[in-house]
Write a protein that holds these residues in place. Structure first.
Motif, PDB file in Angstrom:
ATOM      1  N   SER A  93       0.860  -1.176   0.000  1.00 32.86           N
ATOM      2  CA  SER A  93       0.000   0.000   0.000  1.00 32.86           C
ATOM      3  C   SER A  93       0.904   1.237   0.000  1.00 32.86           C
ATOM      4  CB  SER A  93      -0.911  -0.025   1.227  1.00 32.86           C
ATOM      5  OG  SER A  93      -0.133  -0.220   2.385  1.00 32.86           O
ATOM      6  N   PRO A  94       0.354   2.402  -0.379  1.00 29.74           N
ATOM      7  CA  PRO A  94       1.198   3.592  -0.562  1.00 29.74           C
ATOM      8  C   PRO A  94       2.038   3.950   0.665  1.00 29.74           C
ATOM      9  CG  PRO A  94      -1.015   3.993  -1.385  1.00 29.74           C
ATOM     10  CD  PRO A  94      -1.043   2.658  -0.719  1.00 29.74           C
ATOM     11  N   GLU A  95       1.478   3.760   1.848  1.00 32.70           N
ATOM     12  CA  GLU A  95       2.216   4.170   3.047  1.00 32.70           C
ATOM     13  C   GLU A  95       3.212   3.118   3.518  1.00 32.70           C
ATOM     14  OE1 GLU A  95      -0.921   3.504   2.752  1.00 32.70           O
ATOM     15  OE2 GLU A  95      -1.649   2.246   4.377  1.00 32.70           O
TER      16      GLU A  95
ATOM     17  N   ARG B  14       9.533  -1.913   0.878  1.00 30.85           N
ATOM     18  CA  ARG B  14       9.009  -2.428  -0.383  1.00 30.85           C
ATOM     19  C   ARG B  14      10.143  -2.686  -1.362  1.00 30.85           C
ATOM     20  NH1 ARG B  14       5.262   1.393  -3.188  1.00 30.85           N
ATOM     21  NH2 ARG B  14       4.241   1.717  -1.184  1.00 30.85           N
TER      22      ARG B  14
ATOM     23  N   SER C  87       4.648  -6.085  -8.739  1.00 29.48           N
ATOM     24  CA  SER C  87       4.324  -4.803  -8.107  1.00 29.48           C
ATOM     25  C   SER C  87       5.475  -4.386  -7.208  1.00 29.48           C
ATOM     26  CB  SER C  87       3.064  -4.948  -7.235  1.00 29.48           C
ATOM     27  OG  SER C  87       3.330  -5.861  -6.174  1.00 29.48           O
ATOM     28  N   ASP C  88       5.393  -3.150  -6.762  1.00 28.27           N
ATOM     29  CA  ASP C  88       6.245  -2.739  -5.662  1.00 28.27           C
ATOM     30  C   ASP C  88       5.609  -3.356  -4.433  1.00 28.27           C
ATOM     31  OD1 ASP C  88       8.168  -1.286  -6.867  1.00 28.27           O
ATOM     32  OD2 ASP C  88       7.766   0.561  -5.766  1.00 28.27           O
TER      33      ASP C  88
END
Length: 490
Positions: free
Chosen positions: A204-206, A210, A216-217
């Motif tokens: 997730s963005p936060e 990663r 995906s990242d």
RNA sequence: GGUCCUGUGGCCGAGCGGCUAGGCAGUGGUCUGCAAAACCAUCUACAGCGGUUCGAAUCCGCUCGGGACCUCCA
């Protein structure tokens, strides 16, 4: 003399004769800690159990490569879908870098295990150091058609795998039973089946821990790291995989499935599971707070204890129970172990002062054979200790002239006691201190004992008792025996 | 709810079809100026109820406790 070692294999659910895949070499992988908080005593029991197993394998002459990982990424804190990396969560809480947390608790973990006299593994790989290896394995599993990608995350297809293999082989669970146990609490799951598990999760963005991947990242799923690191350092099939009971399902079950999907063969010959240490009859657990930290135990700084305990006493306490049995922690049990530990170590130390005779009143070979038969029966340390106490009784009788030992037997016995007490059980504290400070201490004590002897010869009990009481208060105990006066710390 | 483990004397903890487990604590003795240690002797058991067996803590069934996993955990 050593006969054959039998160990309990969780895979077959019975004791088997141990035969390494490559004659004298043993590959052993043990699931290590997740380093986002202090290790508690329960964690320690598992590592101490496997330390004992490692030590015994070495004693038997095996060349062992012992790998124990550090999980420093990838564990999800909530459910599998909306999870947050545990390490990230803690980091945000404390406003520091994730790797700072990892470093702090890794160092703490090493300190604690050193206190317990655990031998470090030969390789201690980290999950974050093996991201590429994990990605490679995931790619292979996808290419085998046993994993699928959804929205940047990759899941292992348990149903598909189960068509040609046996998911549940280790934990003896059936797919149907597992399905009946799943609650449909998430309608929006990306997974095809509730039993599928993540190999890769999109971040997730936060999410700050990663890595880039073909999907995906994101970050690797929980189980895949062990497969990556064990196969890398021990090969596609290796001898022993160990861990705590609570990892049997789903972690180890998933590991078998992944590895088999990856290499086409069973990864592990012998699965060993150490049982839990309980507190108040319940499992120690970080999440429920039912824990005791090693430092609290050493210092006694906890409402559970009236005093602290030497790490070696704690280790002895654990060794008095079989590694596959649940062991409940209690203050009274620790106190009993402390006395027993000192009794054992005192006799061990007194070995050097024993008077030898022409003949031995007991057969040294019987004592020694008993040690081996105990350990060869699935590492039965409580029986080993019981047998060692038989030897203690012999030693003590020799001390007071009620039994005898020959010089050759004494040498033989000393060698084996070194091997079992210090080597296999990993208990220290029995050997005579041999440094400058200790030598000076000896000299000082010699003087004091001489002074007290004079007082006693003059029947000056006031002085002799004053000396003894003062020393006792200082943590030094005095014993008057026929051979003279001896002293010891504690 | 599903799967599995477990219940041993005052405490901890082995054993898992016949033979003293062991440690700690207790009791009586030996030794000792006293103490401690050590030594000798000794007392408390196999959750309950049935069954299998010549014989059962040990195997089977049921009942009642305790625990683990099924969701992150050694």
């Amino acid at each position: 003399m050593t006969k054959e070692l039998k160990l309990y294999n969780s895979l077959s659910a019975e004791k088997e004769v141990f035969k390494p895949i490559h004659s004298n070499y043993v590959g052993m992988y043990v699931c290590g800690p997740t380093v986002y908080s202090d290790v508690h005593l329960g964690n320690c029991r598992t590592f101490i159990s496997f330390d004992m197993i490692y030590r015994y394998l070495i004693h038997l002459g095996y060349k062992v490569r012992y790998v124990r990982n550090i999980t420093d990424a990838g564990h999800l804190v909530d459910d599998a879908d909306e999870g947050e990396d545990k390490i990230v969560k803690k980091a945000r809480l404390e406003q520091v870098e994730p790797m700072e947390i990892v470093q702090k608790y890794t160092v703490g973990f090493h300190d604690i295990l050193r206190n317990f006299n655990a031998i470090p593994p030969n390789i201690e790989p980290t999950a974050t150091g093996h991201i590429q290896e994990q990605i490679n394995i995931i790619e292979k599993i996808i290419s085998q058609g046993l994993a699928y990608e959804v929205n940047g995350s990759v899941y292992f297809n348990v149903d598909k795998y189960n068509e040609t293999a046996d998911y549940g082989i280790l934990s003896k669970r059936k797919i149907e039973d597992l399905m009946s146990g799943t609650r449909e609490l998430d309608g929006q799951s990306e997974k095809k089946s509730p039993l599928d598990f993540a190999l890769w999760k999109k971040a997730s963005p936060e999410h700050i821990m990663r890595w880039n991947s073909p999907w995906s990242d994101g970050f690797p799923g929980w189980h895949i790291e062990c497969t990556a690191m064990s196969t890398k350092y021990l090969g596609e099939s290796f001898d022993i995989h160990g861990g705590g009971m609570d990892l049997k399902f789903p972690h180890h079950e998933c590991e078998i499935a992944q590895a088999q999907a990856f290499t086409g063969k069973p990864p592990v010959k012998y699965w060993l599971h150490a049982n839990l240490l309980t507190l108040n009859g319940k499992k120690m657990s970080k999440s429920t707070g039912n824990t005791l930290l090693p430092d609290e135990l050493f210092s006694g700084d906890t409402p559970l204890l009236e005093k602290g305990f030497d790490p070696m006493v704690v280790r002895f306490f654990m060794m008095q129970a079989h590694y596959r049995s649940v062991l409940d922690f209690s203050y009274d049990a620790l106190l009993a172990s402390e006395k027993g530990y000192h009794k054992l170590m005192t006799a061990y130390k007194d070995l050097d002062k024993l008077k030898v005779s022409e003949e031995s009143s007991e057969e040294v070979s019987k004592h020694i054979a008993a040690y081996y038969s105990a350990m060869n029966d699935d590492f039965n340390t409580p029986i080993l200790i019981a047998n060692l106490f038989d030897t203690v009784s012999w030693i003590n009788k020799v001390k007071v002239g009620q039994a005898t030992i020959s010089k050759a037997d004494l040498i033989e016995l000393k060698k084996e006691l070194d091997a079992f007490i210090t080597g296999v059980l990993g208990l220290t504290g029995g050997q005579a201190e041999n440094n400058d400070g200790a030598n000076k201490m000896d000299a000082v004590m010699e003087v004091i004992i001489e002074l007290r002897k004079n007082a006693r010869e003059n029947k000056d009990w006031t002085s002799s008792d004053l000396i003894r009481d003062s020393l006792t208060a200082a943590g030094i105990s005095i014993k008057d025996t026929k051979e003279g006066t001896s002293w010891s710390l504690n």
